[in-house]
Design a protein around this motif. Sequence first.
Motif, PDB file in Angstrom:
ATOM      1  N   ALA A 113       5.975  51.004  37.099  1.00 12.34           N
ATOM      2  CA  ALA A 113       6.704  49.810  37.549  1.00 12.34           C
ATOM      3  C   ALA A 113       5.837  48.569  37.349  1.00 12.34           C
ATOM      4  N   LYS A 114       5.603  48.237  36.103  1.00  8.49           N
ATOM      5  CA  LYS A 114       4.718  47.111  35.764  1.00  8.49           C
ATOM      6  C   LYS A 114       5.269  45.767  36.236  1.00  8.49           C
ATOM      7  N   SER A 115       6.547  45.742  36.608  1.00  3.29           N
ATOM      8  CA  SER A 115       7.154  44.497  37.082  1.00  3.29           C
ATOM      9  C   SER A 115       6.729  44.138  38.505  1.00  3.29           C
ATOM     10  N   VAL A 116       6.209  45.113  39.251  1.00  3.10           N
ATOM     11  CA  VAL A 116       5.818  44.874  40.647  1.00  3.10           C
ATOM     12  C   VAL A 116       4.621  43.944  40.699  1.00  3.10           C
ATOM     13  N   ARG A 117       4.740  42.915  41.534  1.00  2.90           N
ATOM     14  CA  ARG A 117       3.653  41.943  41.677  1.00  2.90           C
ATOM     15  C   ARG A 117       2.900  42.081  42.993  1.00  2.90           C
ATOM     16  N   SER A 118       3.556  42.636  44.026  1.00  2.00           N
ATOM     17  CA  SER A 118       2.868  42.761  45.317  1.00  2.00           C
ATOM     18  C   SER A 118       3.278  44.050  46.019  1.00  2.00           C
ATOM     19  N   VAL A 119       2.295  44.692  46.640  1.00  2.89           N
ATOM     20  CA  VAL A 119       2.513  45.885  47.454  1.00  2.89           C
ATOM     21  C   VAL A 119       1.982  45.589  48.848  1.00  2.89           C
ATOM     22  N   VAL A 120       2.786  45.885  49.846  1.00  4.77           N
ATOM     23  CA  VAL A 120       2.390  45.726  51.243  1.00  4.77           C
ATOM     24  C   VAL A 120       2.388  47.107  51.887  1.00  4.77           C
ATOM     25  N   ILE A 121       1.280  47.477  52.503  1.00  5.38           N
ATOM     26  CA  ILE A 121       1.149  48.796  53.120  1.00  5.38           C
ATOM     27  C   ILE A 121       0.986  48.651  54.628  1.00  5.38           C
ATOM     28  N   THR A 122       1.746  49.445  55.365  1.00  5.25           N
ATOM     29  CA  THR A 122       1.571  49.513  56.810  1.00  5.25           C
ATOM     30  C   THR A 122       0.385  50.415  57.106  1.00  5.25           C
ATOM     31  N   SER A 123      -0.723  49.809  57.483  1.00  3.70           N
ATOM     32  CA  SER A 123      -1.859  50.586  57.960  1.00  3.70           C
ATOM     33  C   SER A 123      -1.726  50.670  59.484  1.00  3.70           C
ATOM     34  N   SER A 124      -2.795  50.517  60.210  1.00  4.33           N
ATOM     35  CA  SER A 124      -2.718  50.673  61.664  1.00  4.33           C
ATOM     36  C   SER A 124      -3.982  50.122  62.306  1.00  4.33           C
ATOM     37  N   PHE A 125      -3.845  49.715  63.558  1.00  8.25           N
ATOM     38  CA  PHE A 125      -5.053  49.387  64.327  1.00  8.25           C
ATOM     39  C   PHE A 125      -5.975  50.601  64.394  1.00  8.25           C
ATOM     40  N   ALA A 126      -5.396  51.779  64.233  1.00  6.56           N
ATOM     41  CA  ALA A 126      -6.203  53.000  64.215  1.00  6.56           C
ATOM     42  C   ALA A 126      -7.274  52.948  63.133  1.00  6.56           C
ATOM     43  N   ALA A 127      -7.005  52.233  62.032  1.00  5.20           N
ATOM     44  CA  ALA A 127      -7.982  52.102  60.951  1.00  5.20           C
ATOM     45  C   ALA A 127      -9.084  51.103  61.298  1.00  5.20           C
ATOM     46  N   ILE A 128      -8.863  50.341  62.365  1.00 12.60           N
ATOM     47  CA  ILE A 128      -9.832  49.333  62.827  1.00 12.60           C
ATOM     48  C   ILE A 128     -10.581  49.819  64.059  1.00 12.60           C
ATOM     49  N   SER A 129      -9.884  50.552  64.917  1.00 12.35           N
ATOM     50  CA  SER A 129     -10.412  50.925  66.241  1.00 12.35           C
ATOM     51  C   SER A 129     -11.750  51.634  66.137  1.00 12.35           C
ATOM     52  N   ASN A 130     -12.651  51.219  66.997  1.00 11.99           N
ATOM     53  CA  ASN A 130     -14.019  51.719  66.975  1.00 11.99           C
ATOM     54  C   ASN A 130     -14.383  52.176  68.382  1.00 11.99           C
ATOM     55  N   TYR A 131     -13.960  53.378  68.738  1.00 15.66           N
ATOM     56  CA  TYR A 131     -14.053  53.812  70.127  1.00 15.66           C
ATOM     57  C   TYR A 131     -15.475  54.126  70.571  1.00 15.66           C
TER      58      TYR A 131
END
Length: 328
Positions: A113-131
């Motif tokens: 799909a070379k026509s696609v210019r932007s991809v938005v991914i739902t990550s999570s605070f879980a990827a940030i959280s530093n317990y």
Amino acid sequence: MKVLLTGGSGFLAVHCLDALLKHGHDVVVTVRSDEKGQYLQELFKGKPFSYVIVKDIGAEGAFDEAVKTDPPLGAVLHTASPFHFKITDNKKDLLDPAINGTTGILKAVHRLAKSVRSVVITSSFAAISNYSNPPKVYTEEIWNDQTMDEALNTTNPQAAYRASKKFAEKAAWVFMESQKPSFTLTTLCPPMIYGPVLHQVKSLDDLNVSSARILRLYQGIQRSGPAGSLMHVDVRDLALAHVLAIDNPRALNQRFLMVAQLASEKELRDIMEKNFPEIRGHLKDEATDALPPFGIDNSKSVNVLGINYRPLEETIVDAVKSLKALGA
């Protein structure tokens, strides 16, 4: 613009579909079954969207057919990822689906799909959280410090989930650096997502995790274990952020912490009792008023994406109203 929305029958994704349609986009949605697709067609009858079935997002080439559309796609919103704690094998049940699903959609877009210019991914605070070593203030610059070895071997399902979100998002950024595709990437990192339920729910037992938490608190059901995350974002604000990120030049190749505010369990219950007086005195547990020892900085999402976060009361009241409509 034609937009592909993955995980289209989920709690967040149905709100993303609503926001995309309201912003004039033509949408292709991936769902796991015809039944889920037909539910969406009934919900958004007459709107410009279609659906394709992707039964297993972690399978090789899962999204290959979905990214081939006519007219061609301009953007992709990837919300599909497992969020549950019914785990028997950390790798098979969480890590592989999250990582392979994320890299799989990027590979499919890059190849087909070379026509696609932007991809938005739902990550999570879980990827940030530093317990193990939380900062004084959380920002987009911080990453979860779990190792893959810890992720594979932990017996804590919540820790395994947090790791799956970290390694899935990391894999996306590694892909961007190594493959240098023609599209940009934006990741959004929300904590607990609250708000009204639009997606198909056959039984209250089938609710998504965050809506089930609101239901338990509303019903006064005794909690087992800690109160859980005390950060939240309204599902409608998060859905809008996905749509705004598609075209905003300042959002491209950026990561956003999507948190409205911190709120204690007691604060949530107090809002419920104020607005739904029939539940007063029926709480079977003591709602804790504790807040975490750290702050949040959501200024990037406000200043770059232009999100004006809803007040907590609006989010919780609308969530409960939708649950009552489902039989709560």
